[in-house]
Design a protein around this motif. Structure first.
Motif, PDB file in Angstrom:
ATOM      1  N   VAL A 184       0.834  -1.202   0.000  1.00 36.72           N
ATOM      2  CA  VAL A 184       0.000   0.000   0.000  1.00 36.72           C
ATOM      3  C   VAL A 184       0.868   1.251   0.000  1.00 36.72           C
ATOM      4  N   ARG A 185       1.945   1.254   0.788  1.00 38.85           N
ATOM      5  CA  ARG A 185       2.844   2.412   0.807  1.00 38.85           C
ATOM      6  C   ARG A 185       3.551   2.608  -0.523  1.00 38.85           C
ATOM      7  N   GLU A 186       3.736   1.525  -1.279  1.00 36.09           N
ATOM      8  CA  GLU A 186       4.378   1.652  -2.582  1.00 36.09           C
ATOM      9  C   GLU A 186       3.537   2.474  -3.556  1.00 36.09           C
ATOM     10  N   LEU A 187       2.253   2.596  -3.283  1.00 32.09           N
ATOM     11  CA  LEU A 187       1.387   3.344  -4.192  1.00 32.09           C
ATOM     12  C   LEU A 187       1.699   4.832  -4.210  1.00 32.09           C
ATOM     13  N   ILE A 188       2.351   5.353  -3.171  1.00 34.32           N
ATOM     14  CA  ILE A 188       2.661   6.781  -3.116  1.00 34.32           C
ATOM     15  C   ILE A 188       4.154   7.038  -3.219  1.00 34.32           C
ATOM     16  N   ARG A 189       4.918   6.011  -3.575  1.00 38.62           N
ATOM     17  CA  ARG A 189       6.359   6.169  -3.745  1.00 38.62           C
ATOM     18  C   ARG A 189       6.713   6.237  -5.219  1.00 38.62           C
ATOM     19  N   ARG A 190       7.720   7.032  -5.527  1.00 38.71           N
ATOM     20  CA  ARG A 190       8.190   7.135  -6.900  1.00 38.71           C
ATOM     21  C   ARG A 190       9.270   6.091  -7.162  1.00 38.71           C
ATOM     22  N   ASP A 191       9.357   5.688  -8.425  1.00 38.78           N
ATOM     23  CA  ASP A 191      10.344   4.687  -8.795  1.00 38.78           C
ATOM     24  C   ASP A 191      11.677   5.348  -9.123  1.00 38.78           C
ATOM     25  N   GLU A 192      12.596   4.580  -9.723  1.00 41.06           N
ATOM     26  CA  GLU A 192      13.917   5.105 -10.040  1.00 41.06           C
ATOM     27  C   GLU A 192      13.868   6.205 -11.085  1.00 41.06           C
ATOM     28  N   LEU A 193      12.837   6.233 -11.895  1.00 41.84           N
ATOM     29  CA  LEU A 193      12.672   7.266 -12.916  1.00 41.84           C
ATOM     30  C   LEU A 193      11.794   8.416 -12.428  1.00 41.84           C
ATOM     31  N   ASN A 194      11.585   8.508 -11.120  1.00 42.92           N
ATOM     32  CA  ASN A 194      10.803   9.578 -10.505  1.00 42.92           C
ATOM     33  C   ASN A 194       9.347   9.572 -10.990  1.00 42.92           C
ATOM     34  N   ARG A 195       8.813   8.386 -11.194  1.00 41.99           N
ATOM     35  CA  ARG A 195       7.435   8.239 -11.641  1.00 41.99           C
ATOM     36  C   ARG A 195       6.603   7.540 -10.570  1.00 41.99           C
ATOM     37  N   TYR A 196       5.335   7.947 -10.466  1.00 37.90           N
ATOM     38  CA  TYR A 196       4.424   7.294  -9.538  1.00 37.90           C
ATOM     39  C   TYR A 196       3.899   6.002 -10.168  1.00 37.90           C
ATOM     40  N   PRO A 197       3.444   5.053  -9.346  1.00 38.29           N
ATOM     41  CA  PRO A 197       2.888   3.808  -9.910  1.00 38.29           C
ATOM     42  C   PRO A 197       1.699   4.085 -10.809  1.00 38.29           C
ATOM     43  N   GLU A 198       1.453   3.160 -11.712  1.00 37.53           N
ATOM     44  CA  GLU A 198       0.368   3.328 -12.677  1.00 37.53           C
ATOM     45  C   GLU A 198      -0.979   3.386 -11.976  1.00 37.53           C
ATOM     46  N   GLU A 199      -1.142   2.652 -10.869  1.00 40.56           N
ATOM     47  CA  GLU A 199      -2.412   2.689 -10.148  1.00 40.56           C
ATOM     48  C   GLU A 199      -2.706   4.103  -9.625  1.00 40.56           C
ATOM     49  N   THR A 200      -1.688   4.779  -9.102  1.00 36.93           N
ATOM     50  CA  THR A 200      -1.873   6.136  -8.588  1.00 36.93           C
ATOM     51  C   THR A 200      -2.190   7.109  -9.712  1.00 36.93           C
ATOM     52  N   VAL A 201      -1.495   6.968 -10.823  1.00 34.03           N
ATOM     53  CA  VAL A 201      -1.766   7.836 -11.983  1.00 34.03           C
ATOM     54  C   VAL A 201      -3.191   7.629 -12.486  1.00 34.03           C
ATOM     55  N   ASN A 202      -3.649   6.396 -12.489  1.00 36.54           N
ATOM     56  CA  ASN A 202      -5.021   6.122 -12.932  1.00 36.54           C
ATOM     57  C   ASN A 202      -6.053   6.740 -11.996  1.00 36.54           C
ATOM     58  N   ILE A 203      -5.767   6.752 -10.694  1.00 38.96           N
ATOM     59  CA  ILE A 203      -6.683   7.398  -9.750  1.00 38.96           C
ATOM     60  C   ILE A 203      -6.786   8.889 -10.046  1.00 38.96           C
ATOM     61  N   ILE A 204      -5.662   9.530 -10.308  1.00 38.80           N
ATOM     62  CA  ILE A 204      -5.664  10.967 -10.604  1.00 38.80           C
ATOM     63  C   ILE A 204      -6.419  11.247 -11.902  1.00 38.80           C
ATOM     64  N   LYS A 205      -6.158  10.430 -12.925  1.00 43.95           N
ATOM     65  CA  LYS A 205      -6.855  10.620 -14.203  1.00 43.95           C
ATOM     66  C   LYS A 205      -8.360  10.412 -14.056  1.00 43.95           C
ATOM     67  N   ALA A 206      -8.740   9.355 -13.315  1.00 44.04           N
ATOM     68  CA  ALA A 206     -10.165   9.087 -13.132  1.00 44.04           C
ATOM     69  C   ALA A 206     -10.844  10.205 -12.343  1.00 44.04           C
ATOM     70  N   THR A 207     -10.154  10.751 -11.343  1.00 42.99           N
ATOM     71  CA  THR A 207     -10.722  11.848 -10.558  1.00 42.99           C
ATOM     72  C   THR A 207     -10.939  13.081 -11.423  1.00 42.99           C
ATOM     73  N   PHE A 208      -9.955  13.412 -12.242  1.00 43.76           N
ATOM     74  CA  PHE A 208     -10.082  14.574 -13.126  1.00 43.76           C
ATOM     75  C   PHE A 208     -11.207  14.357 -14.137  1.00 43.76           C
ATOM     76  N   SER A 209     -11.267  13.164 -14.714  1.00 47.99           N
ATOM     77  CA  SER A 209     -12.325  12.870 -15.684  1.00 47.99           C
ATOM     78  C   SER A 209     -13.698  12.913 -15.028  1.00 47.99           C
ATOM     79  N   GLY A 210     -13.800  12.368 -13.809  1.00 47.31           N
ATOM     80  CA  GLY A 210     -15.063  12.419 -13.092  1.00 47.31           C
ATOM     81  C   GLY A 210     -15.504  13.844 -12.798  1.00 47.31           C
TER      82      GLY A 210
END
Length: 249
Positions: free
Chosen positions: A45-71
């Motif tokens: 669960v904590r991995e969902l808010i951590r960035r990877d080696e390329l300074n990117r958030y997990p795809e699940e977190t990005v999808n939540i942000i996109k879905a919220t904006f679309s909603g």
């Protein structure tokens, strides 16, 4: 003139660990990469808010942000368009006795009233839909990450929690009604999302595991290459030192 120093007795053998410079960099260069581990539920669960080696958030977190904006956009349109029409109609009905300078002045006044109605009702629906989508996706994604699998029950629980939060200000009856409504809404929404993931060939959890293993295999190949180069350098150093330490004729 002093005689030259006598050569050392016996061969002198040096390895990679005998060189201070090489030994200092060895733990960092030759440390074997660890295989990916699923870890505990809370760690995932904590991995969902951590960035990877390329300074990117997990795809699940990005999808939540996109879905919220679309909603939010859908909510603004859903509430704003009827609000625009309703406010314009109300203004025309209530302004029959008003005097306007010309037809353009009357049309502009009606459009301003309609625009205010679009903003008022669009904002009212927009933030509610955005909040509903954000809470629903966050709860369902966190439950899937904690249990490390997808299940229709996760979406049912997420819908029930979201509906309860939105109706809890109405008391116990509103809390129960919101929970039931959210649960009934979350089941078909979750079924649709799971069907879309199956059509894509793999779920987000399966894709994350596959990418982790691909990254591990890449690091393992790099580690083996570095280890081979280091062993070759160590062997060459041993040969050079043995030749220099051999008795002079």
């Amino acid at each position: 003139m002093e005689p030259p120093p006598a050569p050392p007795q016996g061969p002198v053998r040096a390895s990679a660990t005998s060189s201070p410079a090489l030994a200092a960099g060895q733990p960092r260069a030759l440390s074997r990469p660890e295989p990916p581990s699923s870890g505990s539920g809370w760690e995932r669960v904590r991995e969902l808010i951590r960035r990877d080696e390329l300074n990117r958030y997990p795809e699940e977190t990005v999808n939540i942000i996109k879905a919220t904006f679309s909603g939010g956009i859908v909510g603004v349109v859903y509430g704003g368009v009827p609000g625009f029409i309703y406010a314009k109609r109300q203004y025309i009905e209530q302004s029959q006795g008003e005097i306007f300078h010309n037809r353009l002045d009357a049309a502009q006044s009606a459009n301003r009233a309609a625009t205010r109605g679009f903003i008022r009702y669009g904002w009212r629906w927009g933030w509610r839909v955005a909040a509903f989508v954000a809470i629903f996706n966050t709860v369902s994604t966190a439950m899937s990450a904690y249990r490390d699998k997808n299940s229709l029950s996760h979406f049912a629980v997420a819908g029930g929690c979201t509906g309860a939060l939105f109706r809890m200000h109405l008391g116990l009856r509103g809390l129960v009604g919101g929970t039931l409504f959210g649960t009934l809404l979350g089941v078909p929404a979750g079924a649709l999302l799971m069907a879309m993931q199956k059509l894509a060939g793999e779920t987000l959890i399966e894709r994350r595991k596959r990418e982790q293993w691909e990254l591990y295999e890449q690091k393992l190949a790099e580690w083996r290459t570095r280890l081979s180069i280091t062993e070759n350098i160590s062997k060459e150093m041993d040969d050079v030192l043995q030749e220099g330490a051999s008795p002079r004729s």
